[in-house]
Design a protein around this motif. Structure first.
Motif, PDB file in Angstrom:
ATOM      1  N   ALA A 351       0.869  -1.177   0.000  1.00  0.00           N
ATOM      2  CA  ALA A 351       0.000   0.000   0.000  1.00  0.00           C
ATOM      3  C   ALA A 351       0.905   1.225   0.000  1.00  0.00           C
ATOM      4  O   ALA A 351       1.973   1.216   0.609  1.00  0.00           O
ATOM      5  N   ARG A 352       0.484   2.276  -0.682  1.00  0.00           N
ATOM      6  CA  ARG A 352       1.346   3.460  -0.783  1.00  0.00           C
ATOM      7  C   ARG A 352       0.515   4.736  -0.654  1.00  0.00           C
ATOM      8  O   ARG A 352      -0.626   4.806  -1.119  1.00  0.00           O
ATOM      9  N   LEU A 353       1.096   5.716   0.010  1.00  0.00           N
ATOM     10  CA  LEU A 353       0.452   7.009   0.158  1.00  0.00           C
ATOM     11  C   LEU A 353       0.549   7.771  -1.157  1.00  0.00           C
ATOM     12  O   LEU A 353       1.629   7.925  -1.719  1.00  0.00           O
ATOM     13  N   VAL A 354      -0.582   8.253  -1.648  1.00  0.00           N
ATOM     14  CA  VAL A 354      -0.634   9.040  -2.876  1.00  0.00           C
ATOM     15  C   VAL A 354      -1.157  10.424  -2.507  1.00  0.00           C
ATOM     16  O   VAL A 354      -2.333  10.592  -2.179  1.00  0.00           O
ATOM     17  N   VAL A 355      -0.284  11.416  -2.516  1.00  0.00           N
ATOM     18  CA  VAL A 355      -0.650  12.773  -2.108  1.00  0.00           C
ATOM     19  C   VAL A 355      -1.153  13.550  -3.319  1.00  0.00           C
ATOM     20  O   VAL A 355      -0.444  13.663  -4.327  1.00  0.00           O
ATOM     21  N   ARG A 356      -2.364  14.074  -3.187  1.00  0.00           N
ATOM     22  CA  ARG A 356      -2.951  14.853  -4.281  1.00  0.00           C
ATOM     23  C   ARG A 356      -3.447  16.192  -3.750  1.00  0.00           C
ATOM     24  O   ARG A 356      -2.836  16.764  -2.844  1.00  0.00           O
ATOM     25  N   ARG A 357      -4.580  16.689  -4.266  1.00  0.00           N
ATOM     26  CA  ARG A 357      -4.982  18.059  -4.025  1.00  0.00           C
ATOM     27  C   ARG A 357      -5.853  18.258  -2.774  1.00  0.00           C
ATOM     28  O   ARG A 357      -6.162  19.403  -2.434  1.00  0.00           O
ATOM     29  N   THR A 358      -6.278  17.192  -2.100  1.00  0.00           N
ATOM     30  CA  THR A 358      -7.232  17.393  -0.997  1.00  0.00           C
ATOM     31  C   THR A 358      -6.562  17.532   0.367  1.00  0.00           C
ATOM     32  O   THR A 358      -7.256  17.585   1.385  1.00  0.00           O
TER      33      THR A 358
END
Length: 364
Positions: A351-358
């Protein structure tokens, strides 16, 4: 280098003769020999790869099955069943069928079973009012299947006893279930990943949206993620307020309702971030915030878990997993065991953290 391989690459699929393949069923135009020629592997290795035996490397199995699909190879499950006495079918039991995670995992199981020449027998329990008896007694005691894949189910005492009597190879996708093998992510670690991301941004006032799913049948995953969140926040020195745990019922509509309850308050009482136990709930919280005139992430950051394609489109920060891959791993494991291989230990799925706009630093 896999056994029997003659070259590093895979030659382009060639046109095969019509009619019955050398090792395929009537009407099949491709047999094992054609696959062996295309891959540069021996017929014995191709045969073992198509059956998913543990003596063949995973990369070789994937390559052989890909080429088999391209060439149109169709294994004869009926003939194999007559020869072995097996049904060449795997039962898949799931709480409901209309959830993103379940649908993706089911697709992975189906793809792997088709490649191995196995049928999929689906038992949709349909929520609390569904017929679990049909799945756990008819499937196992009448020996309609060779193995079982359970999706996020916790079994009662009777069901566990029936499993033991049946001696069917069994595996669970999504959440631990008693002493059964499990394919999935470490849900406590998943929650800790999100908490670390938010506290590194400076968030101290974080709420949580989780709860039981609408069917009330998936227990392990919601509790694991909630406890992982609570423990991570406590370790970070920011205990969570009692009123900042909301039930989102693991659905989009539930997320809207939970988000409204958490955010429709005075600014001083509002969390600066909301951690959701699924992307569907997180998307609902984003909608709730927008309806209240709040800006995400300037007024409130929102995170999810899963890796839903809608989350990617809308820029949702999430911890992504691959339920399709989990389904393939689970199917491969039980098929191998049904064919006589010893049970294998299944590693934790990535599992991997995916950092986006929220998500962003808090403004207050």
């Amino acid at each position: 280098m896999p056994a029997g391989r003659r070259s590093a690459g895979v030659s382009a699929p060639r046109t095969c003769r019509a009619g019955r393949g050398a090792d395929g069923p009537p009407g099949s135009s491709v047999g094992i020999q054609e696959i062996a020629t295309a891959t540069g592997l021996s017929k014995a290795t191709v045969s073992r790869a198509l059956r998913g035996l543990p003596t063949v490397a995973g990369a070789t199995i994937d390559e052989v099955r890909r080429v088999a699909d391209e060439l149109g190879y169709v294994p004869s499950s009926a003939a194999a069943g007559l020869a072995t006495g097996r049904q060449r079918a795997v039962g898949v039991v799931l709480p409901v069928i209309d959830r993103w995670f379940y649908a993706k995992a089911l697709g992975g199981v189906d793809a792997e079973l088709r490649a191995a020449g196995y049928d999929l027998v689906l038992y949709n329990l349909g929520g609390p009012g569904g017929d679990r008896h049909r799945a756990f007694r008819r499937a196992m005691l009448r020996q309609r299947v060779d193995a079982l894949v359970l999706l996020s189910l916790v079994l009662d005492e009777t069901e566990r006893r029936e499993l033991q009597v049946s001696e069917l190879p069994t595996i669970v996708i999504g959440g631990p279930a008693h002493d059964l093998r499990n394919v999935g992510v470490d849900d406590r670690a998943v929650a800790a990943l999100v908490v670390r991301h938010l506290t590194d941004l400076g968030h101290r006032h974080v709420a949580y949206v989780g709860g039981q799913d609408e069917a009330g049948m998936n227990v392990a995953v919601p509790y694991q993620r909630r406890d992982g969140f609570t423990e991570a926040m406590t370790r970070a020195g920011h205990p969570v307020r009692t009123g900042w745990y909301a039930d989102g019922r693991f659905s989009f509509a539930g997320g809207v309702a939970a988000g409204t309850a958490l955010l429709d308050v005075r600014p001083v009482e509002r969390p600066t971030a909301v951690v959701c136990a699924s992307d569907e709930m997180a998307l609902g919280v984003v909608v709730a915030a927008q309806r209240l005139g709040l800006v995400v992430p300037a007024d409130v950051s929102v995170t999810g878990v899963d890796g839903h394609e809608y989350g990617e489109v809308l820029g949702l920060t999430t911890v992504a997993q691959d339920p399709g891959a989990q389904g393939r791993v689970a199917a491969r494991a039980v098929v191998a065991e049904a064919q006589g291989a010893p049970p294998t230990v299944v590693p934790v799925s990535p599992a991997r953290l995916v950092v986006r706009r929220t998500t962003a630093p808090p403004t207050r």
